[in-house]
Write an enzyme that holds these catalytic residues in place. Sequence first.
Site, PDB file in Angstrom:
ATOM      1  N   GLU A   1       6.970 -22.063   7.594  1.00 43.58           N
ATOM      2  CA  GLU A   1       7.423 -21.197   8.686  1.00 43.58           C
ATOM      3  C   GLU A   1       8.458 -21.874   9.566  1.00 43.58           C
ATOM      4  O   GLU A   1       9.103 -21.226  10.389  1.00 43.58           O
ATOM      5  CB  GLU A   1       6.239 -20.754   9.538  1.00 43.58           C
ATOM      6  CG  GLU A   1       5.613 -21.843  10.375  1.00 43.58           C
ATOM      7  CD  GLU A   1       4.570 -21.282  11.334  1.00 43.58           C
ATOM      8  OE1 GLU A   1       4.659 -21.610  12.530  1.00 43.58           O
ATOM      9  OE2 GLU A   1       3.681 -20.525  10.895  1.00 43.58           O
TER      10      GLU A   1
ATOM     11  N   GLU B   1       0.805  -1.216   0.000  1.00 44.51           N
ATOM     12  CA  GLU B   1       0.000   0.000   0.000  1.00 44.51           C
ATOM     13  C   GLU B   1       0.846   1.278   0.000  1.00 44.51           C
ATOM     14  O   GLU B   1       0.323   2.370  -0.246  1.00 44.51           O
ATOM     15  CB  GLU B   1      -0.933   0.001   1.217  1.00 44.51           C
ATOM     16  CG  GLU B   1      -2.056  -1.023   1.086  1.00 44.51           C
ATOM     17  CD  GLU B   1      -2.948  -1.095   2.311  1.00 44.51           C
ATOM     18  OE1 GLU B   1      -2.510  -0.637   3.386  1.00 44.51           O
ATOM     19  OE2 GLU B   1      -4.060  -1.622   2.198  1.00 44.51           O
TER      20      GLU B   1
END
Length: 272
Positions: A112, A81
């Site tokens: 992960e 953004e």
Amino acid sequence: MAFIKTTEQDSNYDHLEKMSINEILQNINNEDKTVAFAVEKTLPQINLLVEQVVNKLKAGGRVFYIGAGTSGRLGILDASECPPTFGVSHDLVIGLIAGGDSAIRKAVEFAEDSTDQGWKDLKSYNISDKDIVIGIAASGTTPYVVSALKKCNDNKIITGCITCNQGSPLSKTAKYPIEVVVGPEFVTGSSRMKAGTAQKLVLNMISTTVMIQLGRVKGNKMVDMQLSNNKLVDRGTRMVMNELNISLDEAKELIQKHKNVRDAIKKDNKNE
């Protein structure tokens, strides 16, 4: 003292399946109300990290967010953004997620848990001590993130983190830790809820404050935003109209000419 994950502790509520829709919504909302206060307690920690980010970016460096699962997605969201909101390069704020871009939409099993992939992912961007890396992990134990920050420390790269447990391995690894302790989740262990909300709030604060410090806001307006749709063109046009005290048609003409609010509102343009 043994490390205790408050994010994994039993919910303060039980028999959720017996609650009415209204009760569920009310209880979730009650829990959510506590998040902003938890963030408030960490403002000094956020301040210290933001100072480091500002210094690095002003010197020509970059900021990396690195995480897994929800934490990784939130970092990518914030990074993605920045260019449309503040008109900066896509290479300035970079989000990395365990498992690569496919993990943005679908979980990648055991990604992960890797203790070397995080550093490999950072190295693919030619990471250096000019940059700064922020690890994001609600638990504070994610191997992909913790190991990446350890390698950063070894290479004299400044590290920060956002976690929701106190005294976690990630907090102890990061040079500038942010620990937003939100307590047990409404659904036990569902850290996409309060923990995710806390991380999003902190990321908003970091990127927005950094961009303001870099001069990407004028007054209270996003004068460098990309005019990529009709809504933003209209917003930009009205910014120019109000700033220069000109008609809507004149503002439209300036926006069409300059394709950028900041350029359109330069004093030189008043007489054009």
